[in-house]
Design an enzyme around this catalytic site. Structure first.
Site, mmCIF file in Angstrom:
data_model
loop_
_atom_site.group_PDB
_atom_site.id
_atom_site.type_symbol
_atom_site.label_atom_id
_atom_site.label_comp_id
_atom_site.label_asym_id
_atom_site.label_seq_id
_atom_site.Cartn_x
_atom_site.Cartn_y
_atom_site.Cartn_z
ATOM 1 N N GLU A 29 -66.701 0.636 13.130
ATOM 2 C CA GLU A 29 -65.763 1.748 13.312
ATOM 3 C C GLU A 29 -64.319 1.276 13.363
ATOM 4 O OE1 GLU A 29 -66.865 4.622 12.792
ATOM 5 O OE2 GLU A 29 -68.965 4.038 12.919
ATOM 6 N N CYS B 185 -72.972 3.732 6.209
ATOM 7 C CA CYS B 185 -71.772 4.485 6.568
ATOM 8 C C CYS B 185 -71.909 5.953 6.170
ATOM 9 C CB CYS B 185 -70.570 3.872 5.852
ATOM 10 S SG CYS B 185 -68.992 4.639 6.260
ATOM 11 N N HIS C 125 -62.839 0.895 10.013
ATOM 12 C CA HIS C 125 -62.360 2.149 9.416
ATOM 13 C C HIS C 125 -60.893 2.403 9.759
ATOM 14 C CE1 HIS C 125 -65.652 4.065 7.334
ATOM 15 N NE2 HIS C 125 -66.483 3.924 8.357
#
EC number: 3.5.1.88
Length: 212
Positions: free
Chosen positions: A162, A118, A165
């Site tokens: 993603e 990440c 997140h």
């Protein structure tokens, strides 16, 4: 415009992002700048919370199969810094650049294990992260139109990373509890340094009167 990437320890990375409701030129500019930031940082994906914005939006690269295998574990590597975005597109085998707004995974199947890292936790990786092999994602484009598409392999992995997140989840949170604790302990110093840097950047923003 290239954004500063927020590091582990920044509270924005632990918040559930808010849905995007306005589709305009400002959103298009944001997506363009996020793609520029992603390439600059040698990433294959970037979510809005990683640049300090609580918006359900991410950008991601879809790579040719062989390039995807070679890219595993290389996110954020410094060796590509001297290359231009176009050179990176060619070297990485970029098939497409995707912008997904208000995404949700509506179907999953299979299992795969791959390297996970990440940009918000640079330098640290999980060698065999369990992810779904195939996902079907529903999302809006920059004009607000809805789409559905299926992704598999590396691109499916990127989408899952993603989208996490946007829900305040970091990649190592997906590890079984004992493995997660071991990872945190093994990298205690690196994580503490990232927290220090995150705190220093937030202090700098506050001193400038900028939103945090």
């Amino acid at each position: 415009m290239k954004y500063h990437i927020r590091y582990f320890g920044d509270p924005v990375l632990r918040k559930v992002a808010r849905p995007v409701t306005h589709f305009d030129g400002e959103l298009e500019t944001l997506a363009k700048d996020m793609i520029e930031t992603m390439f600059e940082a040698n990433g294959v994906g970037l979510a809005a919370p990683q640049i300090g914005l609580s918006k359900r939006l991410f950008v991601a690269l879809e790579l040719a199969p062989r390039a995807a295998e070679e890219a595993a574990g290389q996110e954020g590597e410094a060796e590509a810094e001297a290359l231009s975005p176009d050179e990176k597109r060619e070297r990485w085998g970029v098939v497409a650049e995707h912008v997904m707004v208000n995404p949700e995974i509506i179907a999953r199947s299979g299992t795969q294990y791959g390297v996970d890292g990440c940009l918000s936790v640079p330098g640290l990786f999980i060698e065999k992260m369990k992810r779904d092999r195939t996902v079907r994602v529903r999302y809006q484009d920059l004009q607000g139109a809805w789409h559905e598409r299926e992704a598999e392999g590396h691109f499916a992995h990127v989408i899952q990373h993603e989208l996490d997140h946007l829900d305040g989840v970091l990649f190592f949170d997906r590890l079984p509890e004992a493995e997660r604790r071991a990872f945190m302990e093994a990298h205690r110093r690196e994580l503490a340094e990232l927290q220090r840097q995150a705190k220093a950047y937030l202090k700098e923003l506050r001193e400038k009167g900028a939103p945090v």
